[in-house]
Design an enzyme around this catalytic site. Sequence first.
Site, PDB file in Angstrom:
ATOM      1  N   GLU A 200       0.817  -1.208   0.000  1.00  0.00           N
ATOM      2  CA  GLU A 200       0.000   0.000   0.000  1.00  0.00           C
ATOM      3  C   GLU A 200       0.856   1.265   0.000  1.00  0.00           C
ATOM      4  O   GLU A 200       2.002   1.262   0.466  1.00  0.00           O
ATOM      5  CB  GLU A 200      -0.903   0.020   1.243  1.00  0.00           C
ATOM      6  N   CYS A 209      -6.429  -5.360   2.172  1.00  0.00           N
ATOM      7  CA  CYS A 209      -6.665  -4.060   1.539  1.00  0.00           C
ATOM      8  C   CYS A 209      -7.998  -4.159   0.789  1.00  0.00           C
ATOM      9  O   CYS A 209      -8.098  -4.909  -0.184  1.00  0.00           O
ATOM     10  CB  CYS A 209      -5.523  -3.727   0.580  1.00  0.00           C
TER      11      CYS A 209
HETATM   12  N1  LIG Z   1      -2.973   3.117   1.380  1.00  0.00           N
HETATM   13  C1  LIG Z   1      -4.216   3.445   0.667  1.00  0.00           C
HETATM   14  C2  LIG Z   1      -5.319   3.831   1.675  1.00  0.00           C
HETATM   15  C3  LIG Z   1      -5.794   2.617   2.449  1.00  0.00           C
HETATM   16  C4  LIG Z   1      -6.418   1.588   1.537  1.00  0.00           C
HETATM   17  C5  LIG Z   1      -6.626   0.211   2.160  1.00  0.00           C
HETATM   18  N2  LIG Z   1      -6.175   0.062   3.516  1.00  0.00           N
HETATM   19  C6  LIG Z   1      -8.053  -0.273   1.986  1.00  0.00           C
HETATM   20  O1  LIG Z   1      -8.542  -1.069   2.824  1.00  0.00           O
HETATM   21  O2  LIG Z   1      -8.699   0.124   0.967  1.00  0.00           O
HETATM   22  C7  LIG Z   1      -3.958   4.620  -0.288  1.00  0.00           C
HETATM   23  O3  LIG Z   1      -3.023   5.366  -0.063  1.00  0.00           O
HETATM   24  O4  LIG Z   1      -4.733   4.761  -1.257  1.00  0.00           O
END
Ligand SMILES: N[C@H](CCC[C@H](N)C(=O)O)C(=O)O
Length: 271
Positions: A200, A209
């Site tokens: 991520e 995720c």
């Molecule tokens: N690191 C991701 C945000 C968290 C996404 C993930 N934890 C999920 O469950 O969708 C970004 O910068 O777009």
Amino acid sequence: MHGLGNDFVVIDGRDEPFQPTQEEIRWICDRHVGVGADQLLVIERVVATGADARMRIYNVDGAEAQTCLNATRCVAWLLLHDSSNDRLVLETLGGLIEATRVGEHDVALGLPAPKWDWQSIPLASAADTLAIDLASGPLAQPTAVNVGNPHLVCFVASRDAIDVPRWAPAIQNDPILPEGANVGVAEMAAPDLIRLVVWERPGILTRACGSGACAAVLSARRRGLTREDRIKVDMPGGQLQIEVHDDESVTLIGAAAVAFSGRLPTDLKVA
Ligand SMILES: N[C@H](CCC[C@H](N)C(=O)O)C(=O)O
């Protein structure tokens, strides 16, 4: 809270607004000198869009992210837990998301169709988002998709054979990605089962995720790797159920859990 091991510090800023500095966000997310989390979430009141609440999402580097679907399930579960309703709408930078409680721990999310055009990912220049001309070791030709936040999905023969922290950063930090991207490493284990792990933004391997699971399912269908519209996504922290509708809108179902609750010190002792 956590959604399949993707963990969050959730702060209720509806009565007492909470606008942390990037340094404070980094401190809160630090697993040694702070509380520890993959993302920091702040719940805010909304007045304009008709949503029930706004959720701000901050990555461990302090930058704000548009979407986090594991987080959306957690915040929705929390807000519905104390209410007689079973449904609410959360406003995020990535758009409005409808959430419905579908069990003691499970929440269903209704998501709009993704964006596939290079400008919406965003990419720095025109490219065929079905297979971007990028490679890093065993990762190559990822599909790019925006599901509220940017994702590049690399399909491989075996997810567990890939040293993701070694190979994913070169893709995540390629100049063609002006805002970076979340890099999914996906294995088609069956037409209705994807094994996935996501490197991520800004550079962390998470146990699950939610947006990455949506991105992997949508990308597998677009690449013709499956024709199924109900697909399970297995990640190290657990499994999500994804259903893709005719207009490419998506229903995602998965668990949410409270790990503990407490209070941050008012004078945040930033490390
Ligand atoms: N690191 C991701 C945000 C968290 C996404 C993930 N934890 C999920 O469950 O969708 C970004 O910068 O777009």
